[in-house]
Structures are given as structure tokens and as C-alpha cells.
Design a protein around this motif. Structure first.
Motif, PDB file in Angstrom:
ATOM      1  N   ARG A 160       9.091 -26.356 -28.829  1.00 15.93           N
ATOM      2  CA  ARG A 160       7.954 -27.235 -29.072  1.00 15.93           C
ATOM      3  C   ARG A 160       6.667 -26.449 -28.828  1.00 15.93           C
ATOM      4  NH1 ARG A 160       9.241 -30.912 -24.315  1.00 15.93           N
ATOM      5  NH2 ARG A 160       9.680 -28.790 -23.597  1.00 15.93           N
ATOM      6  N   GLY A 161       5.837 -26.404 -29.824  1.00 16.50           N
ATOM      7  CA  GLY A 161       4.572 -25.697 -29.688  1.00 16.50           C
ATOM      8  C   GLY A 161       3.414 -26.657 -29.568  1.00 16.50           C
ATOM      9  N   GLY A 162       2.302 -26.149 -29.070  1.00 19.97           N
ATOM     10  CA  GLY A 162       1.103 -26.964 -28.960  1.00 19.97           C
ATOM     11  C   GLY A 162      -0.056 -26.337 -29.712  1.00 19.97           C
ATOM     12  N   TYR A 163      -0.959 -27.174 -30.178  1.00 17.54           N
ATOM     13  CA  TYR A 163      -2.163 -26.696 -30.849  1.00 17.54           C
ATOM     14  C   TYR A 163      -3.253 -27.733 -30.652  1.00 17.54           C
ATOM     15  CZ  TYR A 163      -1.415 -30.123 -34.577  1.00 17.54           C
ATOM     16  OH  TYR A 163      -1.272 -31.293 -35.280  1.00 17.54           O
ATOM     17  N   TRP A 164      -4.482 -27.364 -30.966  1.00 18.85           N
ATOM     18  CA  TRP A 164      -5.598 -28.310 -30.897  1.00 18.85           C
ATOM     19  C   TRP A 164      -6.282 -28.360 -32.254  1.00 18.85           C
ATOM     20  CZ3 TRP A 164      -4.535 -24.310 -27.673  1.00 18.85           C
ATOM     21  CH2 TRP A 164      -5.287 -23.137 -27.802  1.00 18.85           C
ATOM     22  N   PRO A 165      -7.026 -29.421 -32.542  1.00 17.28           N
ATOM     23  CA  PRO A 165      -7.546 -29.657 -33.900  1.00 17.28           C
ATOM     24  C   PRO A 165      -8.309 -28.486 -34.497  1.00 17.28           C
ATOM     25  CG  PRO A 165      -7.848 -31.614 -32.567  1.00 17.28           C
ATOM     26  CD  PRO A 165      -7.336 -30.554 -31.633  1.00 17.28           C
ATOM     27  N   GLU A 166      -9.086 -27.779 -33.705  1.00 16.76           N
ATOM     28  CA  GLU A 166      -9.870 -26.674 -34.243  1.00 16.76           C
ATOM     29  C   GLU A 166      -8.977 -25.597 -34.846  1.00 16.76           C
ATOM     30  OE1 GLU A 166     -13.784 -24.159 -32.840  1.00 16.76           O
ATOM     31  OE2 GLU A 166     -12.158 -24.456 -31.402  1.00 16.76           O
ATOM     32  N   GLN A 167      -7.817 -25.364 -34.241  1.00 17.89           N
ATOM     33  CA  GLN A 167      -6.897 -24.370 -34.790  1.00 17.89           C
ATOM     34  C   GLN A 167      -6.385 -24.792 -36.159  1.00 17.89           C
ATOM     35  OE1 GLN A 167      -4.071 -24.081 -31.439  1.00 17.89           O
ATOM     36  NE2 GLN A 167      -4.792 -21.975 -31.157  1.00 17.89           N
ATOM     37  N   LEU A 168      -6.154 -26.078 -36.329  1.00 16.01           N
ATOM     38  CA  LEU A 168      -5.717 -26.586 -37.631  1.00 16.01           C
ATOM     39  C   LEU A 168      -6.823 -26.417 -38.661  1.00 16.01           C
ATOM     40  CD1 LEU A 168      -3.636 -28.106 -39.354  1.00 16.01           C
ATOM     41  CD2 LEU A 168      -4.631 -30.241 -38.525  1.00 16.01           C
ATOM     42  N   GLU A 169      -8.062 -26.728 -38.275  1.00 17.44           N
ATOM     43  CA  GLU A 169      -9.199 -26.627 -39.190  1.00 17.44           C
ATOM     44  C   GLU A 169      -9.438 -25.189 -39.634  1.00 17.44           C
ATOM     45  OE1 GLU A 169     -12.366 -28.262 -36.958  1.00 17.44           O
ATOM     46  OE2 GLU A 169     -11.541 -30.305 -36.929  1.00 17.44           O
ATOM     47  N   GLN A 170      -9.192 -24.222 -38.764  1.00 18.01           N
ATOM     48  CA  GLN A 170      -9.436 -22.819 -39.076  1.00 18.01           C
ATOM     49  C   GLN A 170      -8.251 -22.133 -39.746  1.00 18.01           C
ATOM     50  OE1 GLN A 170     -10.655 -20.987 -35.398  1.00 18.01           O
ATOM     51  NE2 GLN A 170     -12.578 -22.105 -35.323  1.00 18.01           N
ATOM     52  N   GLY A 171      -7.181 -22.874 -40.020  1.00 11.40           N
ATOM     53  CA  GLY A 171      -6.051 -22.310 -40.745  1.00 11.40           C
ATOM     54  C   GLY A 171      -5.141 -21.429 -39.920  1.00 11.40           C
ATOM     55  N   GLN A 172      -5.248 -21.510 -38.595  1.00 11.84           N
ATOM     56  CA  GLN A 172      -4.427 -20.640 -37.756  1.00 11.84           C
ATOM     57  C   GLN A 172      -2.954 -21.044 -37.773  1.00 11.84           C
ATOM     58  OE1 GLN A 172      -6.099 -20.425 -33.800  1.00 11.84           O
ATOM     59  NE2 GLN A 172      -8.178 -20.266 -34.592  1.00 11.84           N
ATOM     60  N   LEU A 173      -2.676 -22.313 -38.045  1.00 14.49           N
ATOM     61  CA  LEU A 173      -1.297 -22.794 -37.970  1.00 14.49           C
ATOM     62  C   LEU A 173      -0.432 -22.268 -39.104  1.00 14.49           C
ATOM     63  CD1 LEU A 173      -1.648 -26.476 -36.748  1.00 14.49           C
ATOM     64  CD2 LEU A 173      -1.560 -24.354 -35.448  1.00 14.49           C
ATOM     65  N   ALA A 174      -1.045 -21.715 -40.125  1.00 17.20           N
ATOM     66  CA  ALA A 174      -0.249 -21.161 -41.226  1.00 17.20           C
ATOM     67  C   ALA A 174       0.659 -20.046 -40.728  1.00 17.20           C
ATOM     68  CB  ALA A 174      -1.179 -20.644 -42.322  1.00 17.20           C
ATOM     69  N   THR A 175       0.179 -19.270 -39.771  1.00 17.03           N
ATOM     70  CA  THR A 175       1.009 -18.201 -39.203  1.00 17.03           C
ATOM     71  C   THR A 175       2.158 -18.777 -38.390  1.00 17.03           C
ATOM     72  OG1 THR A 175      -0.887 -16.716 -39.098  1.00 17.03           O
ATOM     73  CG2 THR A 175       0.988 -16.163 -37.720  1.00 17.03           C
ATOM     74  N   LEU A 176       1.879 -19.806 -37.597  1.00 18.84           N
ATOM     75  CA  LEU A 176       2.947 -20.443 -36.820  1.00 18.84           C
ATOM     76  C   LEU A 176       3.978 -21.101 -37.716  1.00 18.84           C
ATOM     77  CD1 LEU A 176       1.268 -22.167 -33.728  1.00 18.84           C
ATOM     78  CD2 LEU A 176       2.950 -20.325 -33.738  1.00 18.84           C
ATOM     79  N   ALA A 177       3.521 -21.666 -38.835  1.00 18.26           N
ATOM     80  CA  ALA A 177       4.428 -22.401 -39.728  1.00 18.26           C
ATOM     81  C   ALA A 177       5.514 -21.510 -40.302  1.00 18.26           C
ATOM     82  CB  ALA A 177       3.629 -23.053 -40.854  1.00 18.26           C
ATOM     83  N   VAL A 178       5.293 -20.212 -40.309  1.00 14.76           N
ATOM     84  CA  VAL A 178       6.323 -19.284 -40.782  1.00 14.76           C
ATOM     85  C   VAL A 178       7.503 -19.252 -39.817  1.00 14.76           C
ATOM     86  CG1 VAL A 178       6.798 -16.852 -41.326  1.00 14.76           C
ATOM     87  CG2 VAL A 178       4.606 -17.873 -41.970  1.00 14.76           C
ATOM     88  N   HIS A 179       7.233 -19.538 -38.533  1.00 15.74           N
ATOM     89  CA  HIS A 179       8.251 -19.381 -37.497  1.00 15.74           C
ATOM     90  C   HIS A 179       8.770 -20.701 -36.937  1.00 15.74           C
ATOM     91  CE1 HIS A 179       7.179 -15.115 -37.384  1.00 15.74           C
ATOM     92  NE2 HIS A 179       5.929 -15.486 -37.325  1.00 15.74           N
ATOM     93  N   VAL A 180       8.018 -21.773 -37.088  1.00 16.87           N
ATOM     94  CA  VAL A 180       8.424 -23.057 -36.516  1.00 16.87           C
ATOM     95  C   VAL A 180       7.929 -24.178 -37.416  1.00 16.87           C
ATOM     96  CG1 VAL A 180       6.348 -23.145 -35.075  1.00 16.87           C
ATOM     97  CG2 VAL A 180       8.356 -24.498 -34.434  1.00 16.87           C
TER      98      VAL A 180
END
Length: 243
Positions: free
Chosen positions: A136-156
């Protein structure tokens, strides 16, 4: 006058005309290098640059010999840069370069690095990226807005990511066992360092994501030429050497 004589005279006149034209061109001064450029620091880049933003502008101007006039961003910032109204964009991300078609000057101004953080002792090897699909990973809204989760989405899977109120909340959620990891950027390092004195957290040895930020020159800028590019790229290196 014979035909051969006329030909010789015509040739001589052509040579003379060419010499005169060359001399006239040599006397015409070449246009000066563009000395004043409009520079834009958009809000998100201003945040990333932090207090170093004005220092970057000052250093680039000093080492390049160019006048860099900082303009306040507005709603039309992207359009004005893409069209060449604004010459330079300080701290352009790769996404912004793709959006505006800007020319990235080398080397990058700086790089943002993002690490995955876990509870200490959870990983058997911090040198290798673990299998994240069951975590289970955690993130905050700003990370989603800046497109950072695209890298995480490759792994989880994104359904295994839990939204947090912010970096401090994500950190506490890891300590409480509500999530297994989160990805940090430079803004969370101070918070993490304060907690990590107790060795409660540990990060992978290598960042999961590295994002470069550039001084970009608009492809439609009237100042886009080899001379200006050379001056600015040399100035970037000099400023970095003095950091």
C-alpha cells in the motif's frame, strides 16, 4: 570591338561588381547579439527554484553578459512563451518543453530526485526495488497534479495508493502501519530527516524518479541563435561550478 574583346570586358565588369558588392557587405555592421531577453518563472517553477531563483537569474546575467528581465507570470504564460513573446523559461520541466516546443539549454539547471521511503527494517535489501504490487502506497494531491504518480503506476496499481493530506500525514501513516511506503521529493526531506534521527525510516539507495529542469529558450524567440545559446549554456556551467 571583337566578340572576344566584348566577352573580356563583360567578365571584367562582373568581377569588379562582385568586388564592390563584397566590400559594401563588409562595411555593413553585423546585427548585435540579442542583449535583452524576457525571462519567465512560472509559479510551479518558482516553488522548485525557491530562494535560488533570483540567484540563478543574477548569475546567468552576470556570466552571459545578457540582460534578463524577469516577467511576472499570468494566465497566458505558456502561450506567450510558446509564441516567443517571452524568450526564456526558468525551470522548464520535460512536460512543459513538450507542451511549448521550447529549446532546452544544456546542462539542466537542477534535478529533483524522488525516493521511496519505508519503515526501517521492512526491506531486506535497500539496493533493489522491491515488488510493490502487494503493498500500500501513499501520496498527496500535489503529487497527482504534477504527474509524479505515473512512475509509481508502473510498479503498483493506483487502487493500492492511498491519498494523504500531505507529506507529514504520509510519513505518519507509514509509521502507524496504515501504508507501506511513500515517494518523497525535496520538500519532504526536512520532515523526513527530523524523524529519521530515530532511524524509523529508510529509503531505497537509488531514487525512483529523477526529473530535470532546464532553462528553455522559446523556438519562436527573436533571440534564438547560436550566439545567445552559447552564452547562456556557458553561463549555466559557470553558475553551477560556483554553487
Amino acid at each position: 570591338m571583337s566578340l572576344s574583346s566584348r566577352r573580356l570586358a563583360t567578365t571584367a565588369m562582373a568581377v569588379m561588381a562582385a568586388l564592390v558588392a563584397g566590400a559594401l557587405r563588409a562595411e555593413i555592421p553585423q546585427p548585435p547579439v540579442c542583449e535583452r531577453l524576457q525571462l519567465l518563472i512560472a509559479p510551479q517553477q518558482a516553488r522548485l527554484a525557491g530562494t535560488a531563483g533570483p540567484q540563478w537569474v543574477e548569475g546567468l546575467a552576470r556570466h552571459s553578459g545578457l540582460q534578463l528581465h524577469v516577467r511576472q507570470p499570468d494566465d497566458d504564460a505558456v502561450v506567450s512563451f510558446a509564441s516567443g513573446v517571452q524568450d526564456l523559461w526558468l525551470g522548464s520541466s520535460l512536460e512543459m518543453l513538450q507542451q511549448t516546443g521550447g529549446h532546452p539549454l544544456q546542462p539542466p539547471l537542477w534535478q529533483e530526485q524522488y525516493w521511496l521511503w519505508f519503515r526501517a527494517g521492512e526491506l531486506t535489501d535497500v539496493q533493489q526495488l522491491p515488488v510493490l504490487s502487494g503493498m500500500r502506497g501513499g501520496y498527496w494531491p500535489e503529487q497527482l497534479e504534477q504527474g509524479q504518480l505515473a512512475t509509481l503506476a508502473v510498479h503498483v496499481g493506483l487502487d493500492n495508493l492511498r491519498v494523504q493530506a500531505g507529506p507529514a500525514a504520509a510519513l505518519q501513516a507509514v509509521l502507524d502501519g496504515d501504508i507501506d511506503f511513500f515517494m518523497s521529493d525535496s520538500e519532504t526531506l526536512a520532515v523526513i530527516d527530523a524523524v529519521n534521527d530515530t532511524e524509523a525510516l529508510e529509503a531505497l539507495a537509488q531514487p525512483l524518479l529523477v526529473r530535470p529542469y532546464y532553462l528553455a529558450l522559446s523556438n519562436n524567440s527573436a533571440c534564438k541563435d547560436k550566439a545567445v545559446i552559447g552564452l547562456l549554456e556557458a553561463a549555466i556551467i559557470k553558475v553551477q561550478e560556483q554553487e
